[in-house]
Design an enzyme around this catalytic site. Structure first.
Site, short mmCIF file in Angstrom:
data_model
loop_
_atom_site.label_atom_id
_atom_site.label_comp_id
_atom_site.label_asym_id
_atom_site.label_seq_id
_atom_site.Cartn_x
_atom_site.Cartn_y
_atom_site.Cartn_z
N HIS A 250 0.83 -1.22 0.00
CA HIS A 250 0.00 0.00 0.00
C HIS A 250 0.86 1.27 0.00
O HIS A 250 0.59 2.20 0.73
CB HIS A 250 -0.90 0.03 1.25
N ASP A 312 0.06 -4.46 5.98
CA ASP A 312 -0.98 -5.39 5.52
C ASP A 312 -0.92 -5.59 4.01
O ASP A 312 -0.37 -4.78 3.28
CB ASP A 312 -2.37 -4.86 5.91
N GLU A 313 -1.49 -6.70 3.60
CA GLU A 313 -1.76 -6.99 2.19
C GLU A 313 -0.56 -6.70 1.28
O GLU A 313 -0.69 -5.99 0.27
CB GLU A 313 -2.97 -6.19 1.71
N VAL A 314 0.59 -7.25 1.60
CA VAL A 314 1.77 -7.06 0.76
C VAL A 314 1.66 -8.01 -0.43
O VAL A 314 1.54 -9.22 -0.26
CB VAL A 314 3.05 -7.36 1.55
N GLU A 364 -0.76 -8.99 9.61
CA GLU A 364 0.32 -9.64 8.88
C GLU A 364 1.70 -9.41 9.48
O GLU A 364 2.65 -10.11 9.12
CB GLU A 364 0.33 -9.16 7.42
#
Lengths: 678, 678
Positions: A250, A312-314, A364
């Site tokens: 992000h 998050d959300e890598v 995460e």
């Protein structure tokens, strides 16, 4: 020519509290302990406040704001005068340090009698909360404004009660954020989690790395002076400001000015969602030198001990496709991208520690290699939180508190950080669960409508995090939330007033009464369904001016109508008052489309709602027919019922991103047909 | 328990423009010349503005505000980009000097075609006006936002189009004044007459005479920094700021800090209307030394060439009772106090002239001893103005434009500065009539409700002063004023939104629907009747939170209902559509009190309105009975009619300062009974 259209109309019942035999106190969050007394303390022109004991700037400013807000609520222009006989005495034992900390004593006691009121608190922070409670106690009575006699002993259940506001996807100006801080303070929230960077924008001026904001924000960012003033504004309201700079995922906005940080090739832009994206390259030493200087600068700008690194959300594909990063992983014996992220986080954590910051990150970031000092914010749920606590990590719950998912308040309200696996933790482990944060992700909000996405629902989440665990009565919550919603409007929030302006924009100069009838029974689609309706990436520069943008996340009308139908059905179809009310609503909806249709056609912003309005008319007609059959004691033909169910199935489908929220109760009516009638 | 009350409800018809066959342009003030073309210019995300020709800070800021307001109106987040192919080109020949002057060229031309728009103007001031006109042209259509093709050639009829705002009786903070400046600019007004001092408060910081504000304002005054910024804010909007310091009358607030200026003994206070009052002592040389220094300081703070010295309503008793002043009069051969005031004004005028200021004052300053350079502002009427013009004095009309008198808009709109004796003046004399000013005297307003006392009615006065004299169609005015009212709300004015908040305050957490029905048909008493209702002096520290404070000065509902009744009667009672609409209104009113009554009882702020609500119910019942008789072709008994007339007479009496505005049309219905029916 005059086109005075006629229709029948219902009072919307929102002030439930007023109708109850025992007047409940409209407090939100509900205090830990409330003992009602007898009598009322009048709030008149001679009202005065006296502060004894400890003082600090936050309390001084807080008392001034209190008087100003009491004046707005009551319309009484109190004249600043030192009264010999103060109406309200505020006493705090201890002033706070300049930088607010997690876990400070926030308790207070508030006693109101018919002759005066006292707030006492161990700290000025508690005293601020007591002032907010007093404001919520003051109501109009037949003899003027007054606060009921009461003894309140109050303290929060969790020390961390936050709201995340994303200002990256859509920039939210400081003044809008400030009024949201006012709202948070009113419901005793104490953390603003400021999501300051994401793919779509980097919103903070950095003097060390000026290209971050200059190139990564399209000109929409906060200057350091603004931030300092804002942090102090929050501090005055007992609110800590936690900055979040999301990394390594992000983080496209960082790469516009500093492409060398990225794992893949640019050039990057924040203007076009179709352009290249990437994640931070954790294998280059320069990355850590950058982060060291960055954290040093930002750590000073944001004085709180906590510093949120996102995490998050890598998207691993950017690492997988970079041969150097692959080589690095191999050389260091890392098997997964999770391992690589853990390596990055470990290095980052050391940088944070060097600058005296405690790291906080999303689910995460949890990895056994990281020290127990970090805090995990869970979007995954109480089980994740419990798992972290078992390993000794402190945590916050955000799962269930995503305001952008357009859930009804009761659904958020039912989520408890201590439920699920968390309920089975030891007391020591439970103590690691610090609280929670609601999250206002900003894909679909603008400064114009952000308030209505946050409020008043955020008040119920605030209550979940402050009040005792057994405070769960949904009807009470809705009634009190209504009162708080009015309080918030008088504080300056625009969650109610904005909708009418947006409806008026859609309607041009036409009267919006019929449009409001429609708006009152729709809600935006839930969860990520709006996302999936988009063809291709979200257009972050599109106007957000449709009905889906104006509609409240939760329809009060639909909830009330549904309750009426329940009541009617449960009465064995005998409750004639309920039936009459149901009939009036159905009649309103049955004939609303006739008035609204021409308006919908005349406005490009309204046309898409034509089928919704038509569906509402058909639901009204179906419901009215059911009532007619019931009244006549007839069973309707089977074919009719099948036809109505087809209408209902049709009306269930979202149109223009809108759900027609009265479908279910009308379906209940139709399905109930053939039952014995009264 | 649920108390879902049922009622019938009417659409309020305010969007008349929409219903007309030929869509009129919602422009206010109406331009001098409008030629409609064919087609529309779409206003889309790619909208852009290009400025050519002369530039100055006002135009630069004006274009930025224009884009921001267009964005608010349309909800489109325009992205600042230099377009190669601009949608709108703005060209001014000449930048303005730093200090705006009376009589500058304000004309402009605006051409819109389906492919682009151009504003051309001799000055940047004209260009600013053109931008406001463009904003009013943009509407929502079935294909999006657009401006219709049009050629407009426009210039004002009068060079002085002002609004007086009194900030002495009740202090109005700068931010509230600023949004009113925004409103004035939207309707092309160009003078703010800032009534900065009066008996109740001296609102300007003086560094030369610090006790003026420090002792004469109860802490409510503007700092010089605020004033400078405010004057510049006004200047950016093409608005001159004329300060008024009322002297020798209306000046008690000066004497609190400087009692030596007074003709009588103090000590003086602004807090207590029962305390001593006085007027300035014109016989002491020290008075003129004071005024010299004062004008020197204020003259710099307020750069405009005009300086208003008030001069109205000097109470001679304070001079009569002072032997020294009597002796001075005798010694100087003055027969009347008017002579003494003229002496004072002459001296004052010389001081003003020394500091390069033109004196302006109310009617009473007119005296043959004064030079022709002064300007007279008339609260007495066009005849006074004409008399002044005949003597060579320039003048402004304020008679007929007193917003605080709660007149309906049409009444203000009918007042023309050039009517009466002014119509008979020579062209040279007519040229001395510079325009006019609406006046918002502040005995009965607070920052909360001041907007609704000024707007939208002020738009119609602005039109009177800008548009050609033959623009007098009242229906057109009301329709266009409705559109402007919506525009003003989107600019930030609170004239509509505030009322609901005030109603909600009165109602606590109860639903305000029934209360709004009542509020929609009442108006505050007119002229000075509220003054005469006060027992003793006005209490300037009382809360202004009653229905009389929340009610709009003019009831749209009553006007529409009255029109319906006219239409019905004129149709020979045959217009069934009108009858049905009348019946729905009457039914609404007939049953509203049943719902409202308990609410009125529960709130100390509402109780006094109980008889008004009851009267409304009785009027509804009376009207419904007339319709029933008409429908049945029956003449009602004579006794019945007498009874109804008694009800009507009762309902005509003001209650709680409120007039029930539907009395007259209901009376018309009752009186029409016995007529041949359809």
């Amino acid at each position: 020519m005059r086109t005075l259209a006629l229709m029948s109309f219902l009072f919307v019942v929102t002030g439930l509290a007023v109708c109850q035999a025992q007047p409940q106190l409209n407090l939100m969050p509900l205090p830990a302990s409330v003992q009602q007394g007898s009598g009322m303390l009048p709030v008149t022109r001679s009202f005065s406040v006296n502060v004894t004991g400890a003082r600090d700037p936050a309390l001084e400013a807080g008392v001034q704001r209190f008087v100003a807000q009491l004046s707005r609520q009551t319309g009484i222009p109190f004249r600043p005068k030192a009264g010999a006989n103060p109406t309200l005495t505020v006493h705090a034992d201890k002033a706070l340090e300049a930088i607010q900390k997690l876990g400070e004593d926030e308790s207070y006691q508030l006693t109101v009698t018919d002759s005066g009121a006292q707030i006492t608190a161990p700290t000025t922070l508690g005293a601020l909360h007591g002032l907010q409670t007093f404001l919520q106690l003051v109501t109009i009575t037949s003899s003027g404004f007054a606060a009921p006699a009461v003894t309140i002993k109050d303290q929060p259940r969790f020390p961390w009660r936050g709201t995340l506001i994303d200002v990256s996807r859509h920039f939210i100006p400081i003044d809008v954020l400030k009024r949201n801080l006012d709202g948070m303070a009113a419901v005793k929230m104490n953390v603003l989690h400021w999501h300051l960077s994401d793919d779509q924008g980097f919103r903070v001026e950095s003097k060390t790395f000026p290209k971050l904001a200059a190139m990564g924000s399209e000109g929409h960012y906060y200057t350091q002076a603004e931030i300092r003033e804002f942090v102090s504004y929050a501090r005055d309201r007992g609110i800590r400001v936690i900055p979040e700079f999301d990394t390594p995922g992000h983080s496209r906005s960082w790469f516009v000015g500093y492409p060398e940080l990225a794992s893949g090739d640019g050039p990057f832009t924040v203007e076009d969602e179709n352009g290249p994206s990437s994640v931070t390259d954790p294998t280059r030493e320069e990355t850590y030198k950058f982060m060291d200087k960055f954290v040093e600068e930002m750590g000073k700008l944001f004085p709180d001990a906590y510093f949120h690194i996102g995490g998050d959300e890598v998207d691993g594909k950017f690492w997988d496709s970079n041969p150097k990063i692959q080589a690095f992983k191999q050389a260091h014996g890392m098997k997964t991208n999770q391992d690589l992220q853990a390596y990055y986080n470990q290095r980052l954590q050391k940088i944070l520690a060097k600058h005296h910051k405690t790291m906080i990150g999303w689910d995460e970031v949890l990895h056994p290699d990281l020290p127990k000092t970090i805090t995990v914010q869970s979007w995954r749920g109480q089980d994740s939180l419990a798992a972290a606590a078992k390993q000794g990590y402190s945590g916050l719950l955000s799962y269930g508190y995503y305001l952008d998912l357009m859930w009804p308040t009761a659904r958020h309200y039912a989520i408890d950080p201590m439920s699920g696996a968390a309920a089975t933790l030891t007391p020591e482990q439970k103590a690691l669960i610090l609280g929670g944060e609601s999250c206002q992700w900003a894909e679909w909000v603008t400064p114009e409508n952000v308030d209505s996405h946050i409020w008043p629902r955020n008040g119920a989440i605030a209550e979940r995090l402050w009040s005792p665990q057994d405070v769960t009565d949904v009807n009470s919550m809705y009634a009190r939330m209504h009162a708080v919603s009015l309080e918030l409007e008088s504080l300056g929030l625009a969650h109610n007033s904005t909708r009418d302006r947006m409806l008026q924009r859609m309607a041009g100069t036409s009267d919006v009464t019929a449009l409001r009838v429609l708006a009152n029974v729709v809600e935006p689609v839930k969860d990520y369904n709006r996302w999936s309706d988009e063809k291709g990436p979200i257009d972050f520069h599109a106007p957000l001016t449709r009905m889906i943008d104006a509609a409240y996340p939760e329809s009060d009308t639909a909830r009330e109508f549904s309750n009426l139908v329940q009541q009617f059905v449960q009465s064995g179809y005998k409750d004639q008052a309920a039936e009459a009310q149901i009939r009036t609503w159905l009649t309103l909806w049955r004939y609303n489309d006739a008035k609204l249709h021409p308006q919908l056609q005349q406005s490009a912003l309204l046309q898409e709602n034509t089928p919704v309005s038509q569906n509402l008319a058909m639901l009204g007609a179906a419901g009215l027919q059911v009532l007619d059959y019931l009244d006549k004691g007839l069973a309707e033909p089977d074919l009719w019922k099948a036809q109505q169910m087809a209408v209902i199935e049709q009306a269930k489908k979202p149109v223009a991103g809108l759900l027609l929220m009265v479908v279910a109760p009308v379906q209940q009516l139709v399905e109930s047909s053939g039952q014995p009638s009264h």
